[in-house]
Design a protein around this motif. Structure first.
Motif, PDB file in Angstrom:
ATOM      1  N   GLU A  75      30.440  15.548  44.347  1.00  0.00           N
ATOM      2  CA  GLU A  75      31.604  15.701  44.917  1.00  0.00           C
ATOM      3  C   GLU A  75      31.877  17.047  45.432  1.00  0.00           C
ATOM      4  O   GLU A  75      32.264  17.454  46.215  1.00  0.00           O
ATOM      5  CB  GLU A  75      32.664  14.971  44.136  1.00  0.00           C
ATOM      6  CG  GLU A  75      34.104  14.801  44.693  1.00  0.00           C
ATOM      7  CD  GLU A  75      35.073  14.223  43.833  1.00  0.00           C
ATOM      8  OE1 GLU A  75      35.368  12.893  44.023  1.00  0.00           O
ATOM      9  OE2 GLU A  75      35.864  14.876  43.119  1.00  0.00           O
ATOM     10  N   GLY A 114      29.869  19.555  45.743  1.00  0.00           N
ATOM     11  CA  GLY A 114      28.929  19.931  46.844  1.00  0.00           C
ATOM     12  C   GLY A 114      29.708  19.512  48.023  1.00  0.00           C
ATOM     13  O   GLY A 114      29.634  20.214  48.786  1.00  0.00           O
ATOM     14  N   ARG A 115      30.190  18.371  48.151  1.00  0.00           N
ATOM     15  CA  ARG A 115      30.719  17.897  49.357  1.00  0.00           C
ATOM     16  C   ARG A 115      31.849  18.782  49.784  1.00  0.00           C
ATOM     17  O   ARG A 115      31.973  19.216  50.932  1.00  0.00           O
ATOM     18  CB  ARG A 115      31.129  16.476  49.298  1.00  0.00           C
ATOM     19  CG  ARG A 115      29.816  15.660  49.469  1.00  0.00           C
ATOM     20  CD  ARG A 115      30.356  14.036  49.509  1.00  0.00           C
ATOM     21  NE  ARG A 115      31.129  13.627  50.596  1.00  0.00           N
ATOM     22  CZ  ARG A 115      32.066  12.788  50.071  1.00  0.00           C
ATOM     23  NH1 ARG A 115      32.645  12.256  49.102  1.00  0.00           N
ATOM     24  NH2 ARG A 115      33.010  12.508  51.310  1.00  0.00           N
ATOM     25  N   VAL A 116      32.792  19.008  48.784  1.00  0.00           N
ATOM     26  CA  VAL A 116      33.877  19.775  48.811  1.00  0.00           C
ATOM     27  C   VAL A 116      33.667  21.430  49.284  1.00  0.00           C
ATOM     28  O   VAL A 116      34.314  21.908  50.383  1.00  0.00           O
ATOM     29  CB  VAL A 116      34.872  19.782  47.704  1.00  0.00           C
ATOM     30  CG1 VAL A 116      36.007  20.926  47.910  1.00  0.00           C
ATOM     31  CG2 VAL A 116      35.598  18.491  47.342  1.00  0.00           C
ATOM     32  N   TYR A 117      32.681  21.805  48.799  1.00  0.00           N
ATOM     33  CA  TYR A 117      32.082  23.290  49.231  1.00  0.00           C
ATOM     34  C   TYR A 117      31.031  23.227  50.246  1.00  0.00           C
ATOM     35  O   TYR A 117      30.558  24.349  50.359  1.00  0.00           O
ATOM     36  CB  TYR A 117      31.466  23.900  47.723  1.00  0.00           C
ATOM     37  CG  TYR A 117      32.511  24.320  47.172  1.00  0.00           C
ATOM     38  CD1 TYR A 117      33.281  23.252  46.177  1.00  0.00           C
ATOM     39  CD2 TYR A 117      32.995  25.410  46.824  1.00  0.00           C
ATOM     40  CE1 TYR A 117      34.447  23.610  45.159  1.00  0.00           C
ATOM     41  CE2 TYR A 117      34.033  25.969  45.865  1.00  0.00           C
ATOM     42  CZ  TYR A 117      34.776  24.895  45.448  1.00  0.00           C
ATOM     43  OH  TYR A 117      35.914  25.296  44.557  1.00  0.00           O
ATOM     44  N   GLY A 118      31.320  22.271  51.120  1.00  0.00           N
ATOM     45  CA  GLY A 118      30.579  22.282  52.361  1.00  0.00           C
ATOM     46  C   GLY A 118      29.155  22.251  52.597  1.00  0.00           C
ATOM     47  O   GLY A 118      28.502  22.533  53.417  1.00  0.00           O
TER      48      GLY A 118
END
Lengths: 262, 257
Positions: free
Chosen positions: A155, A157-161
């Motif tokens: 999660e 990793g996804r938020v951090y692009g």
């Protein structure tokens, strides 16, 4: 700890094996043990030396190692790839996983008769058996490793692009690596076991052939030599995988202490 | 485009605002609802958070705080209504919104510097090193995360969040697990970087004292609605000394929760 105590600690574990070897040697040479039952350690050493000099031992070890490595690459690679795919894509898991779980429960050595019918007693038969043997531990551990990656990190990793590829390479795969390496170690153990059986049943070269051939002529020293070589090769594979784990899992503190204690 | 109604007009404290203007982004909710099955978690949220404001959201657990945060981050979509960032309605993950998690969520297999520069944008190494220096951890760039303390991990996570200069920083109870002294350090650090970078900050916390110590404005979330919208009209310099007005605000918030 002083050097003297360090030396004593280093030596103590070896006392019992050395004593046993000595007793064995004396018993064999005094005739209490028949050479047909158990040859003297010195006879095995002589057998080792002569086969090393005439090149037959390196020849057989080389052939066995080749089969082992080839089988590991094919079967391990396939198991790894299946684990990656099924871990990442739920559709692939639905299609493949239950079939793989069914196949996994077939003891791979039980298919030897079929393998001989399919491939004869050539190289393919041995490589195929090793590949089948190592496929499942690699598959199960890779799959499990990918599935047990910390969801919170994914999660993050996804938020951090991170895109799908970066997410896979930088978060999911490294997170699964400890489990994948456990699978590799299992696979290495099964690899030798399978090869021993396959070579003993049908082969015209390799360590298994060497020992079976020696048995025909009651050369017990050669048989024992073969067993020892198998043990050494297994130990070597274990050392190699431990080295790999230490290199790859440098970041893992629990791993660190575990290795230092081992 | 519809102009969103202001649920409350915050009184800006000019001397206390961020010094770098123009980097923060305005965040607006227009009738935002979120339901999981039949259970409504957010029941109509109308709210404007001006660019650069520091807002604290307090409320009981289960009051929709984390849901609100996930909606802003784009991890979930709203059931109804719209979330506007800088005037435009957004859906999905936002590159100019960053989230500081309760646990630091550093990648254990990457060294500190690589964790900060996780997106690997061009020139990330120099940027990451500069941000590490800003949070006081320049010399730990080459360490593995497991050797860091809890507070240091959160500081690395803060540097990671700031490396892309986000317009909005969400903080999901990031200091809950820290001891009191480390928490006070983190409060000072957060206030400093907020002033320097000028992002809009949204802090979720269950700690009312933390909310009034850090924020310009405190929102009390209850039963999926903003039950109370309180402006903290005390200069930050006076907050550490425990002004009587501070205690009064805390009482008011606690009674609303």
């Amino acid at each position: 700890m002083t050097r003297a105590t360090a030396l004593r600690r280093g030596l103590v574990p070896w006392l019992l094996p050395i004593a046993l070897l000595a007793v064995w040697q004396v018993a064999a040479k005094a005739g209490w043990l028949s050479a047909r039952v158990l040859p003297a350690p010195s006879d095995i050493a002589v057998a080792f030396w002569t086969t090393l000099r005439d090149g037959s031992l390196p020849h057989h070890v080389g052939i066995s190692a080749e089969r082992a490595v080839l089988g590991l690459i094919i079967g391990g690679g396939l198991g790894f790839a299946l684990g990656l795919i099924n871990g990442a894509l739920p559709i692939a898991e639905d299609i493949l996983d239950s079939s793989l779980q069914m196949l996994r429960n077939v003891p791979h050595l039980a298919i030897i008769p079929m393998v001989i019918l399919w491939f004869g007693i050539g190289e393919e038969a041995k490589v195929f058996l090793v590949a089948v043997g190592v496929l499942f531990p690699m598959y199960l551990n890779t799959f499990h490793g990918i599935r047990s990656v910390d969801r919170g990190l994914v999660e993050m990793g996804r938020v951090y692009g991170l895109g799908p590829v970066a997410l896979y390479l930088r978060v999911i795969l490294p997170g699964a690596l400890p489990a994948i390496l456990v699978g590799l170690r299992y696979a290495l153990g099964i690899m030798w076991l399978t090869l021993i059986v396959a070579e003993t049943i049908s082969a015209s070269s390799g360590i298994g052939y060497m020992t079976m051939n020696a048995r025909e002529f009651l050369q017990t020293d050669m048989v024992l030599l073969g067993i020892i070589v198998y043990a050494l090769l297994g130990k070597l594979a274990d050392i190699a995988s431990r080295w790999l784990e230490r290199r790859a899992l440098d970041w893992n503190p629990s791993f660190h202490t575990g290795l230092e204690a081992a | 485009m519809m102009v969103p109604l202001r649920a409350a007009a915050p009184s800006p404290e000019v001397q206390d605002q961020a010094t770098v203007a123009g980097k923060g982004l305005e965040l607006a909710f227009e009738g935002v609802t979120k339901a999981f099955g039949d259970v409504g978690v957010l029941k109509g949220l109308d709210l404007v958070i001006p660019a650069g404001q520091f807002v604290a959201v307090v409320g009981r657990s289960g009051g929709g705080k984390t849901t609100l945060m996930r909606l802003i981050a784009g991890l979930d979509g709203p059931t109804g209504g719209a979330i506007r960032i800088d005037g435009t309605a957004r859906r999905g993950l936002q590159p100019d919104v960053r989230l500081l998690f309760q646990d630091a969520r550093l990648l254990p297999w990457q060294r500190v510097l690589s964790n900060v520069g996780i997106a690997r944008d061009p020139g990330w190494k120099a940027r990451a090193q500069a941000l590490l220096a800003e949070v006081g951890l320049a010399e730990r760039a080459g360490d593995w995360p497991y050797v860091l303390s809890g507070g240091q991990k959160q500081r690395v996570a803060l540097a990671r969040a700031l490396v892309t200069e986000p317009g909005i920083l969400l903080l999901d109870e990031p200091f809950g697990a820290l001891d009191a002294l480390t928490r006070a350090d983190m409060h000072r650090l957060l206030t400093r970087v907020w002033r320097q970078h000028g992002f809009t900050a949204i802090l979720i916390t269950h700690d009312v004292a933390e909310a009034v110590a850090l924020a310009d404005r405190v929102l009390v979330l209850r039963d999926g609605r903003v039950a109370e919208d309180i402006t903290v009209d005390i200069p930050r310099s006076a907050r550490a000394t425990g002004a009587p007005r501070l205690a009064e605000l805390e009482r008011r918030i606690l009674s609303a929760v």
